[in-house]
Enzyme design. Sequence first.
Site, PDB file in Angstrom:
ATOM      1  N   ILE A 177       0.671  -1.167   0.024  1.00 29.71           N
ATOM      2  CA  ILE A 177       0.059   0.181  -0.106  1.00 29.71           C
ATOM      3  C   ILE A 177       0.834   1.256  -0.220  1.00 29.71           C
ATOM      4  O   ILE A 177       0.570   2.121  -0.595  1.00 29.71           O
ATOM      5  CB  ILE A 177      -0.948   0.010   1.043  1.00 29.71           C
ATOM      6  CG1 ILE A 177      -2.054  -0.976   1.060  1.00 29.71           C
ATOM      7  CG2 ILE A 177      -1.836   1.288   1.299  1.00 29.71           C
ATOM      8  CD1 ILE A 177      -3.029  -1.210   2.219  1.00 29.71           C
ATOM      9  N   ILE A 215       2.555  -4.174  10.619  1.00 32.57           N
ATOM     10  CA  ILE A 215       2.744  -5.507  10.659  1.00 32.57           C
ATOM     11  C   ILE A 215       1.722  -6.436  11.139  1.00 32.57           C
ATOM     12  O   ILE A 215       0.933  -5.911  11.929  1.00 32.57           O
ATOM     13  CB  ILE A 215       4.214  -5.761  11.464  1.00 32.57           C
ATOM     14  CG1 ILE A 215       3.922  -5.500  12.886  1.00 32.57           C
ATOM     15  CG2 ILE A 215       5.331  -5.354  10.767  1.00 32.57           C
ATOM     16  CD1 ILE A 215       5.116  -6.018  13.880  1.00 32.57           C
ATOM     17  N   TYR A 247      -3.530  -6.928  16.592  1.00 30.88           N
ATOM     18  CA  TYR A 247      -3.587  -5.900  15.137  1.00 30.88           C
ATOM     19  C   TYR A 247      -4.978  -5.156  15.251  1.00 30.88           C
ATOM     20  O   TYR A 247      -5.122  -3.959  15.134  1.00 30.88           O
ATOM     21  CB  TYR A 247      -3.718  -7.101  13.887  1.00 30.88           C
ATOM     22  CG  TYR A 247      -3.538  -6.110  12.698  1.00 30.88           C
ATOM     23  CD1 TYR A 247      -2.603  -5.644  12.048  1.00 30.88           C
ATOM     24  CD2 TYR A 247      -4.830  -5.800  12.084  1.00 30.88           C
ATOM     25  CE1 TYR A 247      -2.775  -5.154  10.982  1.00 30.88           C
ATOM     26  CE2 TYR A 247      -4.798  -5.306  10.736  1.00 30.88           C
ATOM     27  CZ  TYR A 247      -3.612  -5.054  10.172  1.00 30.88           C
ATOM     28  OH  TYR A 247      -3.708  -4.398   9.133  1.00 30.88           O
ATOM     29  N   GLY A 290     -10.035  -2.488   3.671  1.00 30.49           N
ATOM     30  CA  GLY A 290     -10.240  -4.126   3.863  1.00 30.49           C
ATOM     31  C   GLY A 290      -9.164  -4.798   3.261  1.00 30.49           C
ATOM     32  O   GLY A 290      -7.790  -4.478   3.452  1.00 30.49           O
ATOM     33  N   GLN A 299     -11.377  -9.358  14.377  1.00 27.70           N
ATOM     34  CA  GLN A 299     -10.930 -10.437  13.304  1.00 27.70           C
ATOM     35  C   GLN A 299     -10.218 -11.709  14.329  1.00 27.70           C
ATOM     36  O   GLN A 299      -9.240 -11.285  14.840  1.00 27.70           O
ATOM     37  CB  GLN A 299      -9.673  -9.913  12.310  1.00 27.70           C
ATOM     38  CG  GLN A 299      -9.128 -11.269  11.575  1.00 27.70           C
ATOM     39  CD  GLN A 299     -10.429 -12.043  10.604  1.00 27.70           C
ATOM     40  OE1 GLN A 299     -11.249 -11.333  10.168  1.00 27.70           O
ATOM     41  NE2 GLN A 299     -10.237 -13.270  10.618  1.00 27.70           N
ATOM     42  N   PHE A 300     -10.969 -12.664  13.901  1.00 32.36           N
ATOM     43  CA  PHE A 300     -10.313 -14.006  14.774  1.00 32.36           C
ATOM     44  C   PHE A 300      -8.643 -14.018  14.327  1.00 32.36           C
ATOM     45  O   PHE A 300      -8.414 -13.874  13.304  1.00 32.36           O
ATOM     46  CB  PHE A 300     -11.044 -15.011  13.942  1.00 32.36           C
ATOM     47  CG  PHE A 300     -11.023 -16.368  14.562  1.00 32.36           C
ATOM     48  CD1 PHE A 300     -11.941 -16.886  15.537  1.00 32.36           C
ATOM     49  CD2 PHE A 300      -9.668 -17.163  14.660  1.00 32.36           C
ATOM     50  CE1 PHE A 300     -12.004 -18.201  16.328  1.00 32.36           C
ATOM     51  CE2 PHE A 300      -9.561 -18.288  15.301  1.00 32.36           C
ATOM     52  CZ  PHE A 300     -10.757 -18.823  16.201  1.00 32.36           C
ATOM     53  N   GLY A 301      -8.090 -14.324  15.550  1.00 28.40           N
ATOM     54  CA  GLY A 301      -6.618 -14.218  15.341  1.00 28.40           C
ATOM     55  C   GLY A 301      -5.922 -13.067  15.336  1.00 28.40           C
ATOM     56  O   GLY A 301      -4.865 -12.924  15.046  1.00 28.40           O
TER      57      GLY A 301
END
Length: 248
Positions: A15, A92, A154, A185, A148-150
């Site tokens: 990005i 990261i 983050y 996204g 978000q799962f996991g």
Amino acid sequence: MAERIALVTGGIGGIGSAICVELAAKGFKVVAGYYPAEKDDAEAWQEKQRAEGNAFEIASGDVSSFESSSDMVKDIEARVGPIDVLINCAGITRDKTFRKMEPDQWKAVIATNLDSLFNVTRQVVDGMTERGWGRIVNISSVNGQRGQFGQTNYSAAKAGAHGFTMALAQEVARKGVTVNTVSPGYIATEMTKAMAEEVREQIIAQVPMSRMGEPDEVAYLVGVLCDDRAAYITGANYELNGGLFMSF
Ligand code: CAA
């Protein structure tokens, strides 16, 4: 008017690179920040960009460290000039379900994705307010909005980014400096390529547009926010996620 200078942290990433190209096309002098251990990659990136007609500067700095961020900004000011636009794009992932997450995985993500906003912005905000013009764009994520799962680490850092945006936006609003968040996204970069293929496919299946985003679709929006005519937009979060998460 002197050429305005933009620093894009994480500037050699997927990005970040697209943002560098977009800001150069809009007339900014662009400096790409890179993590010191990636010096060889950064030099190769700079050479490739030069061959494509983009004369970007590069600057080494660890955004998780206040001292290193300070050194990076001093180096840019000495070699290129004062920074008018800051895109906090370095980030990261260390994905792990929370019950398996180690302290190092938590700390690395918070330091690089959230502490960095303090570490780098703190070095440039006085100059922007003194000169009466500035643009700060923090690259967050859809996962900071919906979790978000996991990704407890983050998601926490990326949600924090928008709190930072809203607070700083108020403090510098009268000084010609805008602060906004862009929440992409799932974008086709090395970061999303690193996910397990079945997880990636499962996520794309939830996106109403049935595809990932492209880096230059993010860059376009960042470019708009850096425009002179975006002067009245501040403290805002812009999401671009193919419809994966909708809010207002
Ligand atoms: N939803 C529901 N259940 C899931 C799941 C999911 N997304 N992922 C894993 N599970 C289940 C597993 O099936 C497993 O179940 P069992 O115990 O019954 O077998 C359990 O959760 C634990 O799974 P693992 O042992 O594999 O857990 P792990 O901690 O080793 O790793 C993970 C899991 C790799 C983090 C995985 O959850 C994952 O990849 N999640 C997606 C992370 C993600 O979206 N990353 C985005 C990277 S790109 C980015 O971040 C950019 C951006 O801004 C969008």
